[in-house]
Design a protein around this motif. Structure first.
Motif, mmCIF file in Angstrom:
data_model
loop_
_atom_site.group_PDB
_atom_site.id
_atom_site.type_symbol
_atom_site.label_atom_id
_atom_site.label_comp_id
_atom_site.label_asym_id
_atom_site.label_seq_id
_atom_site.Cartn_x
_atom_site.Cartn_y
_atom_site.Cartn_z
ATOM 1 N N SER A 1 35.390 53.662 30.634
ATOM 2 C CA SER A 1 34.587 52.508 30.245
ATOM 3 C C SER A 1 35.443 51.427 29.590
ATOM 4 O O SER A 1 35.335 50.234 29.927
ATOM 5 N N ARG B 1 36.712 47.545 31.246
ATOM 6 C CA ARG B 1 36.568 46.222 30.620
ATOM 7 C C ARG B 1 37.910 45.513 30.559
ATOM 8 O O ARG B 1 38.008 44.300 30.810
ATOM 9 N N THR C 1 27.836 51.150 31.916
ATOM 10 C CA THR C 1 28.560 49.886 31.740
ATOM 11 C C THR C 1 29.889 49.911 32.483
ATOM 12 O O THR C 1 30.336 48.875 32.982
ATOM 13 N N ALA D 1 29.037 49.115 36.130
ATOM 14 C CA ALA D 1 28.681 47.706 36.300
ATOM 15 C C ALA D 1 29.906 46.807 36.148
ATOM 16 O O ALA D 1 30.062 45.819 36.878
ATOM 17 N N THR D 2 30.778 47.139 35.211
ATOM 18 C CA THR D 2 31.990 46.344 35.004
ATOM 19 C C THR D 2 32.917 46.431 36.198
ATOM 20 O O THR D 2 33.514 45.429 36.622
ATOM 21 N N VAL E 1 31.695 44.163 38.924
ATOM 22 C CA VAL E 1 32.081 42.765 38.702
ATOM 23 C C VAL E 1 33.540 42.549 39.096
ATOM 24 O O VAL E 1 33.888 41.560 39.759
ATOM 25 N N TYR F 1 27.836 39.441 37.350
ATOM 26 C CA TYR F 1 27.736 39.414 35.893
ATOM 27 C C TYR F 1 26.301 39.652 35.432
ATOM 28 O O TYR F 1 26.076 40.242 34.369
ATOM 29 N N MET G 1 25.872 43.268 35.366
ATOM 30 C CA MET G 1 26.587 43.867 34.242
ATOM 31 C C MET G 1 25.834 43.675 32.928
ATOM 32 O O MET G 1 25.644 44.631 32.152
ATOM 33 N N THR H 1 22.601 45.675 32.864
ATOM 34 C CA THR H 1 22.906 47.090 32.612
ATOM 35 C C THR H 1 23.219 47.317 31.148
ATOM 36 O O THR H 1 22.755 48.298 30.541
ATOM 37 N N TRP H 2 24.014 46.429 30.565
ATOM 38 C CA TRP H 2 24.399 46.554 29.156
ATOM 39 C C TRP H 2 23.166 46.534 28.249
ATOM 40 O O TRP H 2 23.023 47.392 27.363
#
Length: 225
Positions: free
Chosen positions: A110, A114, A190, A193-194, A197, A207, A210, A213-214
């Protein structure tokens, strides 16, 4: 399209590596040294320490090197190093290695995801963004540990570093992984999803996925506690 796992920059930002070492290894190691004489230090404070270590090395490393895999490797190596340090100081070894390993791997992916996104979106300056994120989330995690109740629950539920801290602390305390399921799901969600992106950059619509989801997994952590 370039791979998410690797991007070559003209020159690596060498200043990023001392920052990654400081945030990911030196500060957590100092915290372990300060707590060496405490009773069961890992069971009481290991979560925040390891979470900050994984975040600092994984996120900044991935952002500086432009490599998801490298960030994951740095994060896991840092976690292993901190555990070895604690054992060398005579602390009791963790009893639930599988649970701790799962928490470490999920958090590492995770955080590195990022960092890889920062590298893709901001190129060689991505590590500076990562450094700011690490500093901010580490400050909140430290405050939550040192002064329980000082920060609102909704704020803590928004931070991946706090999710990682909770999941790792639960594994270290040996209270079972049921309490860690929601933070682990949040970290995994996350991360996915990241990575979406990053893989679809420079398209902007991912985005929305993302951030949705966050917010969704943050609500899961907050209201599922």
């Amino acid at each position: 399209m370039k791979s998410v796992s690797y991007m070559r920059f003209p020159a690596w930002p060498y200043l990023a590596w001392p920052c990654a070492a400081l945030a990911g290894l030196v500060v957590p190691a100092l915290a372990i040294l300060l707590l060496a004489d405490a009773a069961a230090p890992l069971a009481s404070a290991g979560g925040p320490i390891f979470a900050v270590g994984l975040m600092g090395s994984g996120m900044i490393g991935a952002a500086a090197g432009g490599s998801l895999r490298f960030g994951v490797f740095l994060a896991l190596a840092t976690g292993a190093g901190l555990i070895i340090l604690s054992l060398a100081l005579g602390m009791s070894p963790p009893s639930y290695a599988a649970s701790i390993g799962l928490a470490f791997v999920t958090a590492a992916i995770s955080f590195a995801a990022r960092g890889a996104l920062f590298a893709r979106s901001a190129s060689e300056k991505g590590w500076i963004i990562a450094l700011g994120v690490v500093g901010g989330e580490a400050a909140v995690v430290a405050t939550a540990f040192a002064a329980p109740g000082a920060l609102p629950d909704w704020l803590l539920a928004l931070l991946p570093a706090q999710w990682a801290s909770t999941a790792i602390q639960t594994a270290l305390a040996g209270t079972g992984m049921r309490a860690a399921i929601r933070p682990l799901v949040a970290l995994a969600g996350t991360a996915a999803a990241t990575l979406l992106v990053s893989s679809l950059w420079p398209r902007r619509w991912p985005y929305l996925v993302m951030f949705t989801t966050w917010i969704g997994v943050s609500a899961l952590v907050l209201y599922g506690a």
